[in-house]
Design an enzyme around this catalytic site. Structure first.
Site, PDB file in Angstrom:
ATOM      1  CE  LYS A  69      -3.999  -1.971   1.843  1.00 47.59           C
ATOM      2  NZ  LYS A  69      -4.031  -3.481   2.078  1.00 47.59           N
TER       3      LYS A  69
HETATM    4  C1  LIG Z   1      -4.639  -4.296   1.561  1.00 45.41           C
HETATM    5  C2  LIG Z   1      -3.766  -5.824   1.346  1.00 45.41           C
HETATM    6  C3  LIG Z   1      -4.419  -6.892   0.584  1.00 45.41           C
HETATM    7  C4  LIG Z   1      -5.598  -6.607  -0.141  1.00 45.41           C
HETATM    8  O1  LIG Z   1      -5.493  -5.706  -1.038  1.00 45.41           O
HETATM    9  P1  LIG Z   1      -6.717  -5.264  -1.662  1.00 45.41           P
HETATM   10  O2  LIG Z   1      -6.408  -4.209  -2.820  1.00 45.41           O
HETATM   11  O3  LIG Z   1      -7.800  -4.640  -0.747  1.00 45.41           O
HETATM   12  O4  LIG Z   1      -7.424  -6.210  -2.430  1.00 45.41           O
HETATM   13  C5  LIG Z   1      -3.545  -7.958   0.604  1.00 45.41           C
HETATM   14  N1  LIG Z   1      -2.430  -8.352   1.244  1.00 45.41           N
HETATM   15  C6  LIG Z   1      -1.972  -7.254   2.069  1.00 45.41           C
HETATM   16  C7  LIG Z   1      -0.619  -7.648   2.888  1.00 45.41           C
HETATM   17  C8  LIG Z   1      -2.724  -5.906   2.166  1.00 45.41           C
HETATM   18  O5  LIG Z   1      -2.153  -5.000   3.009  1.00 45.41           O
END
Ligand SMILES: *Cc1c(COP(=O)(O)O)cnc(C)c1O
Length: 472
Positions: free
Chosen positions: A113
């Site tokens: 993210k």
């Molecule tokens: C947010 C997240 C996900 C899921 O991603 P999305 O974009 O919500 O589908 C998967 N793995 C980790 C470690 C995350 O932080």
């Protein structure tokens, strides 16, 4: 580029206009009026570009009202070796012939993210400075979004962050990462409920236009369009890194929760990137897997949401899913509005047997689910075969990917977090704890700052009003 609502009720807007918000005023999500096509010659000409050059080329097609100079400087400041650990930003490692791991988790909070959020922090500061506005970000997190947002927005002029997280449901590392931040513009709110309760509180606020305008409320959760589009970049980067001179396809496996990451893959594919399969991997919370297998989208209540060992995917209403369905039904906004009305009324809609669902194969989307036992087994087998530790979410992706590999088509698994964030599960799988990087070692001992709150939107409004200046 103009932006529209998936439900058809928004006058066309520019990128800058939609940047600070998340939802369209009609309850839909903002989407670009079309996806810019990247032809084979253009794609080939991008081969020599580094991450920043590639990010600039892709983003300028969506954020065309910022001006190329401003955008280039924002991108150059964001994607540095200093922030992301390597000049490559998203290095790719081959686990075995045809199986690759795309490392997306070397940013400040050790999850993918950061790649979008760090850009968003700089975009927000730029646009706010230009307009003299303030912004109060209200978000919901099941772990990684919150810390990524807080580390991207800390100290940014004109921005405050109110971050809701489900009390007691994040890993010790995630909690420490968020709650030890002691910044005047960051407010952690621990909600007595699950992630979906947090998300519902944020949605209640976003639906109250008077409150939203009075307090300049914005969003950074995964429905934010700029985040989605920032994620498109590394699909291109990975394809360029894996393929040779020809236009041969690759597949991607994506650990999914709110459907933001894999949506970016869908957009890259829609822009012309040669992608065979987009593998949607879920954990025990398998609403997405159920949809892709059956055509039935059945959201679950908070009580029906399992607390799993891949907690960032413990989601039973995938907030970005509407954007994909919009494309699946041929960008028919009336149809989307009807489907989401049905969802509000009865908690589900069913596309099985519909013409739209029949088109699914053309989108390359396939899916599978992974359980706690699968996760542990995958962490063990990857460690045994390749000497590499993967986090539980990445393990879900690898597990589901194994069912969808095709001869001659490289499978690229997205590493969405580093194992140190989920040390409990690594310990359960292997009997050892992952090493904690130096910069995080002293974090665990520090005081934690958060406010406890019931799952009540009215109390949230009161809290926000008490902690910021009114925009009017
Ligand atoms: C947010 C997240 C996900 C899921 O991603 P999305 O974009 O919500 O589908 C998967 N793995 C980790 C470690 C995350 O932080």
């Amino acid at each position: 580029m103009r932006y529209l609502s998936t439900r058809g009720g928004m006058a066309p807007q520019t990128f800058s206009q939609i940047l600070l918000g998340g939802l369209a005023d009609d309850g839909g999500l903002v989407v670009p009026e079309s996806y810019p096509r990247i032809d084979a010659a253009t794609l080939a000409s991008w081969r020599g570009l580094d991450y920043r050059g590639l990010a600039f080329e892709i983003l300028r097609r969506y954020a065309d009202d910022l001006g190329d100079d401003a955008l280039r400087s924002l991108v150059d400041r964001t994607y540095t070796a200093d922030v992301f650990g390597t000049a490559d930003i998203t290095p790719l490692v081959e686990l075995e012939p045809g199986l690759h791991l795309l490392q997306l988790s070397n940013g400040p909070t050790l999850a993918f993210k950061d790649l979008a959020m760090q850009l968003l922090g700089n975009l927000f500061e730029h646009v706010l400075a230009r307009t003299g506005r303030q912004l109060n970000i209200v978000g919901a997190t099941s772990g990684d979004t919150g810390s990524a947002a807080e580390y991207a927005m800390r100290g940014k002029a004109g921005v405050r962050v109110f971050m809701l997280s489900p009390h007691g449901r994040m890993s010790a590392f995630q909690r420490a990462q968020m709650y030890t931040l002691d910044e005047p513009n960051i407010f952690n709110i621990a909600v007595l409920g699950v992630f979906d309760d947090c998300q519902d509180m944020v949605k209640a606020l976003a639906g109250d236009l008077v409150f939203k305008n009075r307090w300049s409320i914005g969003a950074v959760n995964s429905i934010n369009w700029a985040r989605v589009v920032a994620q498109v970049v590394y699909y291109f980067k990975a394809w360029l890194a894996v393929t040779g001179g020809d236009g041969s396809p690759v597949s991607f496996a994506v650990p999914s929760g709110n459907f933001g990451n894999v949506l970016a893959g869908h957009i890259a594919r829609s822009m012309g990137l040669p992608v065979s399969r987009l593998v949607v991997a879920t954990n025990e919370n398998d609403v997405l897997d159920e949809f892709f297998r059956t055509g039935r989208y059945r959201t679950r209540s908070a009580a029906q949401t399992h607390q799993t060992s891949s907690p960032s995917m413990d989601i039973s209403k995938a907030s970005n899913f509407e954007r994909f369905v919009f494309d699946l039904v041929g960008r028919d906004a009336t149809r989307v509005a009807e489907l989401w009305q049905a969802l509000e009324r009865g908690g589900e809609f069913d596309l099985s047997g519909s013409e739209a669902f029949g088109r699914l194969a053309g989108f390359g989307m396939v899916s599978g689910r992974s359980t706690h036992a699968d996760r542990l087994a995958t962490i063990r087998s990857i460690h045994a075969a390749h000497g590499r530790l993967v986090d539980p979410h990445t393990a879900d992706g690898l597990k589901v990917a194994s069912a969808y590999r095709e001869p001659g088509v490289p499978m690229i698994c997205l590493e969405t977090a580093l194992p140190v964030k989920f040390a409990e599960t690594i310990h359960e799988a292997l009997g050892v704890e992952p090493a904690v990087p130096g910069r995080f070692r002293e974090m665990t001992g520090r005081a934690q700052h958060f406010t406890l709150m019931p799952a009540d939107a009215a109390q949230l409004k009161q809290y926000i009003a008490g902690h910021c200046r009114s925009a009017s």
